[in-house]
Write a protein that holds these residues in place. Structure first.
Motif, PDB file in Angstrom:
ATOM      1  N   ARG A  87      82.121  15.998  49.115  1.00  0.00           N
ATOM      2  CA  ARG A  87      82.541  17.396  48.803  1.00  0.00           C
ATOM      3  C   ARG A  87      83.790  17.143  47.745  1.00  0.00           C
ATOM      4  NH1 ARG A  87      84.147  18.695  55.062  1.00  0.00           N
ATOM      5  NH2 ARG A  87      84.360  16.321  54.950  1.00  0.00           N
ATOM      6  N   GLU A 106      86.796  26.491  46.831  1.00  0.00           N
ATOM      7  CA  GLU A 106      85.535  26.097  47.850  1.00  0.00           C
ATOM      8  C   GLU A 106      85.097  24.806  47.674  1.00  0.00           C
ATOM      9  OE1 GLU A 106      80.797  27.334  48.373  1.00  0.00           O
ATOM     10  OE2 GLU A 106      81.968  27.889  46.328  1.00  0.00           O
ATOM     11  N   ARG A 148      82.213  22.184  47.863  1.00  0.00           N
ATOM     12  CA  ARG A 148      80.908  22.087  47.440  1.00  0.00           C
ATOM     13  C   ARG A 148      80.458  20.474  47.630  1.00  0.00           C
ATOM     14  NH1 ARG A 148      78.452  26.688  46.268  1.00  0.00           N
ATOM     15  NH2 ARG A 148      76.447  25.528  45.428  1.00  0.00           N
ATOM     16  N   TRP A 149      79.182  20.336  48.148  1.00  0.00           N
ATOM     17  CA  TRP A 149      78.552  19.057  48.230  1.00  0.00           C
ATOM     18  C   TRP A 149      77.937  18.660  46.729  1.00  0.00           C
ATOM     19  CZ3 TRP A 149      79.037  15.593  51.959  1.00  0.00           C
ATOM     20  CH2 TRP A 149      79.404  16.019  53.125  1.00  0.00           C
ATOM     21  N   THR A 163      75.008  21.279  47.606  1.00  0.00           N
ATOM     22  CA  THR A 163      75.161  22.120  48.601  1.00  0.00           C
ATOM     23  C   THR A 163      74.111  22.974  49.415  1.00  0.00           C
ATOM     24  OG1 THR A 163      77.488  22.503  47.311  1.00  0.00           O
ATOM     25  CG2 THR A 163      76.922  24.137  49.263  1.00  0.00           C
ATOM     26  N   GLU A 164      73.364  23.564  48.909  1.00  0.00           N
ATOM     27  CA  GLU A 164      72.101  24.151  49.150  1.00  0.00           C
ATOM     28  C   GLU A 164      71.307  23.213  50.251  1.00  0.00           C
ATOM     29  OE1 GLU A 164      68.223  26.468  47.973  1.00  0.00           O
ATOM     30  OE2 GLU A 164      69.904  26.620  46.732  1.00  0.00           O
ATOM     31  N   LYS A 222      72.384  20.680  51.587  1.00  0.00           N
ATOM     32  CA  LYS A 222      73.323  20.168  52.809  1.00  0.00           C
ATOM     33  C   LYS A 222      73.262  21.416  53.782  1.00  0.00           C
ATOM     34  CE  LYS A 222      75.399  16.503  52.838  1.00  0.00           C
ATOM     35  NZ  LYS A 222      74.989  15.126  53.470  1.00  0.00           N
ATOM     36  N   GLN A 223      73.391  22.576  53.243  1.00  0.00           N
ATOM     37  CA  GLN A 223      73.335  23.803  54.209  1.00  0.00           C
ATOM     38  C   GLN A 223      72.071  23.818  55.005  1.00  0.00           C
ATOM     39  OE1 GLN A 223      74.078  26.609  51.105  1.00  0.00           O
ATOM     40  NE2 GLN A 223      76.420  26.604  51.754  1.00  0.00           N
ATOM     41  N   ALA A 250      71.928  21.061  57.554  1.00  0.00           N
ATOM     42  CA  ALA A 250      72.850  21.613  58.762  1.00  0.00           C
ATOM     43  C   ALA A 250      72.173  22.573  59.602  1.00  0.00           C
ATOM     44  CB  ALA A 250      74.242  22.135  58.134  1.00  0.00           C
ATOM     45  N   GLU A 251      71.566  23.448  59.057  1.00  0.00           N
ATOM     46  CA  GLU A 251      70.680  24.479  59.662  1.00  0.00           C
ATOM     47  C   GLU A 251      69.489  23.814  60.615  1.00  0.00           C
ATOM     48  OE1 GLU A 251      69.367  27.910  61.355  1.00  0.00           O
ATOM     49  OE2 GLU A 251      70.981  27.642  60.325  1.00  0.00           O
TER      50      GLU A 251
END
Length: 189
Positions: free
Chosen positions: A73, A80, A82-83, A109-110, A112-113, A116-117
């Motif tokens: 990150r 912010e 971001r990854w 980032t997207e 990684k999100q 995580a989800e």
């Protein structure tokens, strides 16, 4: 390179001077002139939890010639984190000693999100399955087992399960687990 999604960087190892492409700056929410021409500029933007790992990856690449492909990150101008994925390669001089290191920066980032989800969904599915194993138990035992499952599966300090009394005016503690389960008198509070 126009049209590329990645930012490019080039680091002169002897002078510690670095070049960051306009896209590299843009990925961090910066103007090109806001990027100081040193590798320290970027390292200062790395999340504190990941600075050591990034430094170790650079050292391993330079000394042991292992690949350099790191996810970390970094702080953007907006404040912010971001990854990003950093990929690079050391470029040796005629004697085989690395003198430059160059590579790319990609915003992940997207991804990684989404990861995580998906991880959360898998975790919740496992939790649902574990709670489902209590279905054949009597209600007090099932609720106690559920409280224990919540504490262990979600890494909670404690869990309480309350129900409304028959008049729907008072909450009654039915089960509890975790560090506070042994505290006497908590059930009545």
């Amino acid at each position: 390179i126009r049209g590329a999604n990645d930012g490019l960087w080039d680091w002169d190892l002897s002078s510690n001077v670095a070049y960051y492409s306009p896209r590299f700056a843009e990925l961090l929410g910066l103007e090109e002139h806001e990027c100081a021409p040193s590798v320290d500029f970027f390292f200062q933007r790395i999340h504190p939890d990941e600075v050591k790992n990034l430094g170790a990856a650079v050292r391993s690449h330079l000394k042991e010639h292992v690949g350099f492909d790191v996810e970390c990150r970094a702080l953007t101008k907006s404040g912010e984190y971001r990854w990003f994925q950093l990929c690079g390669k050391a470029l040796p001089n005629g004697g085989g000693i690395p003198t430059r290191m160059a590579g790319s920066l990609r915003d992940i980032t997207e991804r990684k999100q989404i990861e995580a989800e998906l991880e959360m969904r898998v975790h919740l599915s496992i939790l649902r399955a574990e709670i489902g194993t209590t279905m054949g138990l009597n209600l007090p035992t099932a609720l106690q087992e559920c409280a224990f499952i919540l504490v262990t599966s979600l890494d909670l300090a404690f869990a309480r399960i309350w129900t409304l009394d028959e008049s729907c005016t008072l909450l009654e503690l039915q089960a509890h687990a975790g560090i506070e389960a042994g505290i006497k008198g908590m059930e009545s509070q």
